[in-house]
Design an enzyme around this catalytic site. Structure first.
Site, PDB file in Angstrom:
ATOM      1  N   LYS A 111      50.533 -56.674   5.289  1.00 26.51           N
ATOM      2  CA  LYS A 111      51.567 -56.444   6.297  1.00 26.51           C
ATOM      3  C   LYS A 111      52.928 -56.942   5.842  1.00 26.51           C
ATOM      4  CE  LYS A 111      52.931 -55.098  10.354  1.00 26.51           C
ATOM      5  NZ  LYS A 111      52.987 -53.648  10.616  1.00 26.51           N
ATOM      6  N   TRP A 153      45.320 -62.304  -0.738  1.00 26.90           N
ATOM      7  CA  TRP A 153      45.496 -60.949  -1.254  1.00 26.90           C
ATOM      8  C   TRP A 153      45.739 -61.106  -2.743  1.00 26.90           C
ATOM      9  CZ3 TRP A 153      49.555 -58.052  -3.481  1.00 26.90           C
ATOM     10  CH2 TRP A 153      49.403 -56.660  -3.415  1.00 26.90           C
ATOM     11  N   GLU A 157      48.161 -44.160   4.067  1.00 29.10           N
ATOM     12  CA  GLU A 157      47.917 -45.591   4.249  1.00 29.10           C
ATOM     13  C   GLU A 157      46.562 -45.870   4.875  1.00 29.10           C
ATOM     14  OE1 GLU A 157      51.921 -48.186   5.005  1.00 29.10           O
ATOM     15  OE2 GLU A 157      51.412 -46.748   6.552  1.00 29.10           O
ATOM     16  N   ARG A 175      47.598 -59.236   8.098  1.00 26.01           N
ATOM     17  CA  ARG A 175      48.474 -59.333   6.927  1.00 26.01           C
ATOM     18  C   ARG A 175      47.839 -58.728   5.677  1.00 26.01           C
ATOM     19  NH1 ARG A 175      52.538 -63.305   7.909  1.00 26.01           N
ATOM     20  NH2 ARG A 175      52.796 -63.728   5.692  1.00 26.01           N
ATOM     21  N   CYS A 195      48.671 -62.408   2.491  1.00 20.55           N
ATOM     22  CA  CYS A 195      48.041 -63.733   2.521  1.00 20.55           C
ATOM     23  C   CYS A 195      48.363 -64.432   3.838  1.00 20.55           C
ATOM     24  CB  CYS A 195      48.469 -64.609   1.360  1.00 20.55           C
ATOM     25  SG  CYS A 195      48.145 -63.935  -0.261  1.00 20.55           S
ATOM     26  N   ASN A 235      50.789 -69.110  -0.729  1.00 19.52           N
ATOM     27  CA  ASN A 235      51.257 -67.728  -0.681  1.00 19.52           C
ATOM     28  C   ASN A 235      52.395 -67.588  -1.682  1.00 19.52           C
ATOM     29  OD1 ASN A 235      49.511 -67.280   1.402  1.00 19.52           O
ATOM     30  ND2 ASN A 235      51.079 -67.030   2.980  1.00 19.52           N
ATOM     31  N   GLY A 236      52.495 -66.432  -2.328  1.00 20.15           N
ATOM     32  CA  GLY A 236      53.578 -66.204  -3.269  1.00 20.15           C
ATOM     33  C   GLY A 236      53.074 -66.107  -4.690  1.00 20.15           C
ATOM     34  N   LYS A 279      51.898 -42.594   6.663  1.00 21.38           N
ATOM     35  CA  LYS A 279      50.906 -43.081   7.614  1.00 21.38           C
ATOM     36  C   LYS A 279      49.520 -42.543   7.281  1.00 21.38           C
ATOM     37  CE  LYS A 279      52.618 -45.894   9.120  1.00 21.38           C
ATOM     38  NZ  LYS A 279      53.896 -45.950   8.571  1.00 21.38           N
ATOM     39  N   GLU A 329      57.558 -40.273   6.563  1.00 20.56           N
ATOM     40  CA  GLU A 329      56.845 -41.313   7.301  1.00 20.56           C
ATOM     41  C   GLU A 329      55.471 -40.834   7.741  1.00 20.56           C
ATOM     42  OE1 GLU A 329      55.972 -44.924   9.303  1.00 20.56           O
ATOM     43  OE2 GLU A 329      57.188 -44.367   7.575  1.00 20.56           O
ATOM     44  N   HIS A 384      60.415 -25.280  -4.682  1.00 19.75           N
ATOM     45  CA  HIS A 384      60.727 -25.812  -6.001  1.00 19.75           C
ATOM     46  C   HIS A 384      59.568 -26.624  -6.569  1.00 19.75           C
ATOM     47  CE1 HIS A 384      64.912 -24.499  -5.723  1.00 19.75           C
ATOM     48  NE2 HIS A 384      64.853 -24.883  -4.456  1.00 19.75           N
TER      49      HIS A 384
END
Length: 614
Positions: A609, A75, A494, A27, A2, A101-102, A491, A487, A510
């Site tokens: 973000k 968001w 995402e 964001r 947001c 926001n929140g 990426k 990582e 395994h």
């Protein structure tokens, strides 16, 4: 997640608000809106599902005049993405408008109570509940807006950054924060508001970072007033923000992500500047010097982080344990905060967060402080909540990261963790001087070696076209390369939406080996280190099952080059520093696959973000 923007002053507010929203698009969001007090005195709320550009189009024939306004990118948390649920939200009388926001955790209980009082709701959001509560309190007791906000916030459970405007008082904006960032910019007879400084820096470099429980009163022609939630007037600290406009522009690159990948050599140079001496034989971290006694008393280190920062923490664990000979645990902050962990005064808790506002990590910090641990923060955003909540720490100084998928922040975090491990091990006397100096010298050379890796960009772009067909990827690595595999997989999923998983290479047998066939690309970090022969055996097992191998190898490697389908050669470095070089081609591979698939690289779907909610 947001974004909040606000303006109060002598200029037309709408262009400033829209430009500010565009600065905050990184964001992550699903809808956008503005609330303006027009020149006619009307309070106009204009909002739409979609992007800021959709909002601009929607507003093209609407009244957007006025010098007072607030704006928001949402968001979705409560209520699906829609124009109805988008911010700002009116109060029932349409005299007040709020952005938020929140999360208001007790919104359902508050909504039920207000409904019983006859209040009618228009949306499914927790945010509307707050503005309705403020107006209800204001009308019932005939209070001014500030007092009504103070009382309302005492009834709220949760996290918030809010801004409210009142049709009947057009020369005022009231803003407040708790566990969600909010910055007030102070100009010449005008005020700016932002979730961070990026919407503000074009107009002023003088800012106040609101603390938890602070309420800011911006009034035209008056100085900024900051009070506590208990109406105690405070003396806000005005800071000069160290951010220039060029840092948040694309600079000729097609996407922020690609720009930020290419910025990494310079970013790491900035990260090390003043911390590694010119002879490149010593690391100095002021936090280790200033808190040497507390650090030397530590018996255990706990690293708390989320997402990419957690991967950096896994590398930090190996660095610290190898050099400092002290046990290190790496915890997901989201799990740590809820599992009643054993934390004592003999523990050092290292909190890692790019934004410094990650809700789970901030909560983990607060829990650890309550239990007496010493807290060390590693963040990028100066003045953010986590640095203010910790005992000490280190900024990574890589500049603003706009792309939602983290790149330069990850390598910055690994660099700071490396310098911390070096400085702490020297203080503890657990590292041989020759080994210490070798790592410091090699670390100082990493930016130049990164530049060599970046020359592979065109080749990786060509390679990426071959693999856009894939629906799944495996990433494998061992030792320091295992977190790199995690990582790299993160990426790819995402930004390209291809399912990808990272594993320690030996764990392939395994379970994951069952997935390998001719349609399964497998990325293997196989640089020439102590685990080379083991990883070579894993590659042979993949090829025996017709898997497609993309191998990262050291320059001059001939063995793996003969059996892998694609090979990326990287400059040789010390094993513990390999993640800093290995990561870059995986960032580029994810980027180019996503571009080939036509995805929105900088703003991938459903992601934000700065994750300021659970």
């Amino acid at each position: 997640m947001c974004g909040i923007v606000g303006y109060l002053g002598h200029r037309e507010a709408f262009p400033i608000l829209v430009k500010g929203l565009k600065r905050l698009e990184y964001r992550g969001y699903d809808s956008a809106g503005v609330a303006m007090i027009s020149q006619k005195g009307d309070l106009n709320v204009l909002k739409t599902k979609g992007k800021v550009s959709d909002l601009e189009a929607y507003c093209s024939d609407k009244d957007v005049t006025g010098h007072t306004g607030i704006a928001h990118t949402r968001w979705a948390t409560h209520g699906e993405p829609s124009s109805l649920n988008a911010h700002p939200h009116y109060s029932e009388s349409r005299n007040l408008a709020i952005i938020h926001n929140g999360i208001i955790e007790n919104y359902a209980d508050l909504k039920t109570k207000l409904s019983r009082k006859g209040v009618t709701f228009r949306s499914d959001t927790d945010t509307e509940v707050l503005v309705q509560l403020v107006e209800y309190i204001q009308n019932r007791k005939n209070l001014d807006l500030l007092t009504a906000v103070e009382i309302a916030l005492h009834e709220v459970i949760g996290a918030y950054a809010i801004a409210i405007i009142d049709k009947n008082d057009p020369d005022q904006i009231i803003a407040a924060r708790k566990q969600s960032p909010l910055v007030v910019g102070i100009g010449d007879g005008e005020f700016f508001l932002g979730s961070d400084a990026s919407p503000i820096v074009e107009y002023t470099d003088q800012v106040v970072y609101l603390e938890d429980g602070n309420i800011a009163v911006m009034r035209l022609g008056k100085e900024l007033k900051v009070v506590s939630i208990h109406n105690v007037e405070l003396s806000p600290e005005v800071k000069t923000v160290d951010l220039n406009l060029g840092q948040i522009e694309k600079g000729g690159y097609p996407h922020f992500m690609l720009k930020e990948i290419f910025e990494q050599p310079e970013c790491l140079t900035n990260c090390m500047r003043g911390r590694i001496n010119t002879e490149a034989d010593n690391v100095t971290l002021s936090a280790v010097i200033d808190y040497r006694k507390q650090l030397l008393n530590v018996k255990r280190i706990i690293i708390v982080a989320c997402g990419t920062s957690w991967h950096a923490g896994l590398i930090g664990k190996q660095l610290i344990e190898n050099l400092c000979r002290i046990p290190v645990e790496v915890e997901y902050a989201s799990e740590f905060r809820y599992r009643n962990p054993v934390v004592t005064k003999d523990d050092l808790v290292i909190a890692i967060s790019q934004s410094g506002e990650t809700a789970d990590t901030l909560a983990a910090v607060q829990l650890a402080k309550e239990r007496g641990a010493f807290i060390y923060g590693i963040c990028n955003a100066i003045g953010s909540s986590i640095p203010r909540a910790t005992n000490t720490g280190s900024y990574i100084h890589v500049g603003p990261e706009i792309g939602v998928a983290s790149t330069k922040a990850f390598t910055g975090q690994v660099t700071v963790l490396t310098m911390f491990a070096l400085a702490f091990s020297k203080a503890r006397g657990t590292v041989a001087e020759c080994d210490y100096q070798e790592i410091v010298r090699e670390l100082s050379l990493i930016p130049d070696k990164m530049r060599e890796v970046l020359k592979l960009n065109d080749r990786i772009a060509d390679m990426a076209r071959t693999f856009t067909y894939a629906r799944n990827f495996l990433y494998l690595g061992r030792g320091f390369s295992y977190p790199v595999a995690l990582e790299g997989a993160l990426k790819l999923k995402e930004i390209s939406y291809i399912h990808a998983e990272g594993y320690p290479a030996a764990e392939m047998k395994h379970g994951p080996i069952a997935l390998i066939d001719s349609d399964m690309p497998v990325v293997v970090v196989a640089t020439h280190n102590a685990m080379y022969e083991k990883v070579l055996s894993n590659i042979q097992e993949i090829k025996a099952r017709k898997g497609k191998v993309i191998a990262l190898v050291s320059e001059g490697d001939e063995t793996i080059s003969r059996i892998a389908d694609e090979v990326i050669e990287l400059p040789v470095t010390i094993e513990c520093l390999e993640p800093l070089l290995d990561t870059i081609p995986l960032q580029l591979l994810a980027y180019h696959v996503a571009v080939c698939k036509g995805k929105n690289v900088d703003q991938p779907r459903n992601l934000a973000k700065s994750v300021t909610v659970e």
